[in-house]
Write a protein that holds these residues in place. Structure first.
Motif, mmCIF file in Angstrom:
data_model
loop_
_atom_site.group_PDB
_atom_site.id
_atom_site.type_symbol
_atom_site.label_atom_id
_atom_site.label_comp_id
_atom_site.label_asym_id
_atom_site.label_seq_id
_atom_site.Cartn_x
_atom_site.Cartn_y
_atom_site.Cartn_z
ATOM 1 N N ASN A 56 0.843 -1.207 0.000
ATOM 2 C CA ASN A 56 0.000 0.000 0.000
ATOM 3 C C ASN A 56 0.877 1.257 0.000
ATOM 4 O OD1 ASN A 56 -2.717 1.259 0.264
ATOM 5 N ND2 ASN A 56 -1.850 1.974 2.203
ATOM 6 N N LYS A 57 1.913 1.266 0.832
ATOM 7 C CA LYS A 57 2.825 2.421 0.921
ATOM 8 C C LYS A 57 3.547 2.661 -0.407
ATOM 9 C CE LYS A 57 6.789 4.085 3.546
ATOM 10 N NZ LYS A 57 7.788 3.760 4.547
ATOM 11 N N MET A 58 3.795 1.591 -1.153
ATOM 12 C CA MET A 58 4.480 1.698 -2.443
ATOM 13 C C MET A 58 3.536 2.162 -3.559
ATOM 14 S SD MET A 58 6.697 -1.836 -2.295
ATOM 15 C CE MET A 58 7.325 -1.666 -3.961
ATOM 16 N N GLY A 59 2.270 2.408 -3.218
ATOM 17 C CA GLY A 59 1.306 2.843 -4.222
ATOM 18 C C GLY A 59 0.595 1.691 -4.908
ATOM 19 N N ARG A 60 0.625 0.507 -4.285
ATOM 20 C CA ARG A 60 -0.060 -0.689 -4.786
ATOM 21 C C ARG A 60 0.380 -1.071 -6.204
ATOM 22 N NH1 ARG A 60 -6.226 0.545 -2.563
ATOM 23 N NH2 ARG A 60 -5.558 1.095 -0.464
ATOM 24 N N PRO A 61 1.676 -1.270 -6.400
ATOM 25 C CA PRO A 61 2.158 -1.595 -7.750
ATOM 26 C C PRO A 61 1.646 -2.947 -8.237
ATOM 27 C CG PRO A 61 3.895 -1.977 -6.145
ATOM 28 C CD PRO A 61 2.760 -1.306 -5.402
ATOM 29 N N GLU A 62 1.411 -3.032 -9.535
ATOM 30 C CA GLU A 62 1.033 -4.310 -10.152
ATOM 31 C C GLU A 62 2.244 -5.241 -10.204
ATOM 32 O OE1 GLU A 62 -1.973 -5.487 -11.188
ATOM 33 O OE2 GLU A 62 -2.849 -3.666 -10.327
ATOM 34 N N ASP A 63 3.422 -4.661 -10.457
ATOM 35 C CA ASP A 63 4.653 -5.440 -10.546
ATOM 36 C C ASP A 63 5.181 -5.697 -9.137
ATOM 37 O OD1 ASP A 63 7.113 -6.578 -11.025
ATOM 38 O OD2 ASP A 63 7.945 -4.853 -12.108
ATOM 39 N N LEU A 64 4.909 -6.874 -8.617
ATOM 40 C CA LEU A 64 5.286 -7.187 -7.243
ATOM 41 C C LEU A 64 6.770 -7.469 -7.071
ATOM 42 C CD1 LEU A 64 2.247 -9.365 -6.110
ATOM 43 C CD2 LEU A 64 2.581 -6.891 -5.920
ATOM 44 N N SER A 65 7.507 -7.576 -8.172
ATOM 45 C CA SER A 65 8.949 -7.809 -8.049
ATOM 46 C C SER A 65 9.645 -6.607 -7.410
ATOM 47 C CB SER A 65 9.574 -8.119 -9.416
ATOM 48 O OG SER A 65 9.518 -6.980 -10.258
ATOM 49 N N LYS A 66 8.969 -5.461 -7.419
ATOM 50 C CA LYS A 66 9.546 -4.256 -6.799
ATOM 51 C C LYS A 66 9.578 -4.365 -5.276
ATOM 52 C CE LYS A 66 8.073 -1.339 -10.589
ATOM 53 N NZ LYS A 66 7.259 -0.231 -11.033
ATOM 54 N N LEU A 67 8.763 -5.244 -4.719
ATOM 55 C CA LEU A 67 8.729 -5.446 -3.275
ATOM 56 C C LEU A 67 9.743 -6.548 -2.950
ATOM 57 C CD1 LEU A 67 5.499 -5.678 -1.155
ATOM 58 C CD2 LEU A 67 7.595 -6.866 -0.549
ATOM 59 N N THR A 68 10.871 -6.137 -2.409
ATOM 60 C CA THR A 68 11.993 -7.052 -2.180
ATOM 61 C C THR A 68 12.064 -7.519 -0.725
ATOM 62 O OG1 THR A 68 13.495 -5.253 -1.584
ATOM 63 C CG2 THR A 68 13.313 -5.806 -3.959
ATOM 64 N N PRO A 69 12.798 -8.607 -0.468
ATOM 65 C CA PRO A 69 12.986 -9.046 0.917
ATOM 66 C C PRO A 69 13.601 -7.954 1.796
ATOM 67 C CG PRO A 69 13.654 -10.796 -0.573
ATOM 68 C CD PRO A 69 13.375 -9.567 -1.418
#
Length: 199
Positions: A56-69
């Motif tokens: 949510n904080k990232m703006g709910r991106p469609e590309d989930l690869s941007k959310l890293t460990p």
């Protein structure tokens, strides 16, 4: 929930990878945000809450690869925490269960860990914060700590009108309760843990 952070695609012990959990969690959260009525609540545990709040904080991106460990590790949640998030039909309240015995002891969470007295107070506090809001639906993890937290929150509602949905992440939840309805969850919870019944 265990997964390997150094290799986001590695499956631990035949379970899910970081990327599997991330995708499943965010897809379910997106479904709730897109379709749940306003003033719904989601009562869950730290892993789910961290993924959803970060996404949510990232703006709910469609590309989930941007959310890293690494990003996941930078997010922390506290037992009894509540965050209000805008859904398509109004506010959705994301709530982490209250403190458990495992939280207090610094242990990896087991399925049947119970709320401590502090955790009960935290859940009751969230219920008090929501007292003036009529909760329309509650999506709850079937884990006992989330069921107990939900019960304590709903005790503060003036009318018992919320629809309880125990299907959130059910496919992978390692639940000691194994139920399909709220009534079954409460009965089984209090049958197995009668000392946790509150007036």
């Amino acid at each position: 929930m265990m997964f390997e952070l150094s290799d986001p695609d590695a499956k631990v012990g035949g379970g899910e990878s970081f990327n599997d959990v991330k995708t499943r969690t965010i897809e379910e959260g997106k479904r709730i945000l897109d379709s749940a009525p306003g003033n719904s609540a989601v009562v869950t545990h730290s892993t789910v809450l961290k993924f959803l709040l970060l996404w949510n904080k990232m703006g709910r991106p469609e590309d989930l690869s941007k959310l890293t460990p690494e990003m996941y590790l930078d997010v922390s949640t506290k037992p009894g925490e509540m965050e209000k998030v805008k859904g398509a039909n109004g506010d959705i309240f994301f709530i982490r269960h209250g403190e458990t015995d495992d939280n207090a002891d610094g242990n990896l969470r087991t399925d049947d860990t119970m709320l401590t007295d502090k955790g009960i107070a935290q859940a009751s506090k969230v219920g008090n914060q929501l007292k003036g809001t009529t909760i329309s639906q509650v999506f709850v993890s079937p884990l006992p700590r989330a069921v107990h937290t939900t019960e304590l929150i709903l005790q503060q509602q003036p009318k018992k009108t919320a629809e309880i949905i125990i299907d959130m992440y059910k496919k992978r939840a390692m639940s000691a309760l194994n139920v399909n309805t709220w009534e079954e969850a409460l009965k089984k919870f209090y049958d197995e843990y009668p000392e946790r019944r509150t007036p």
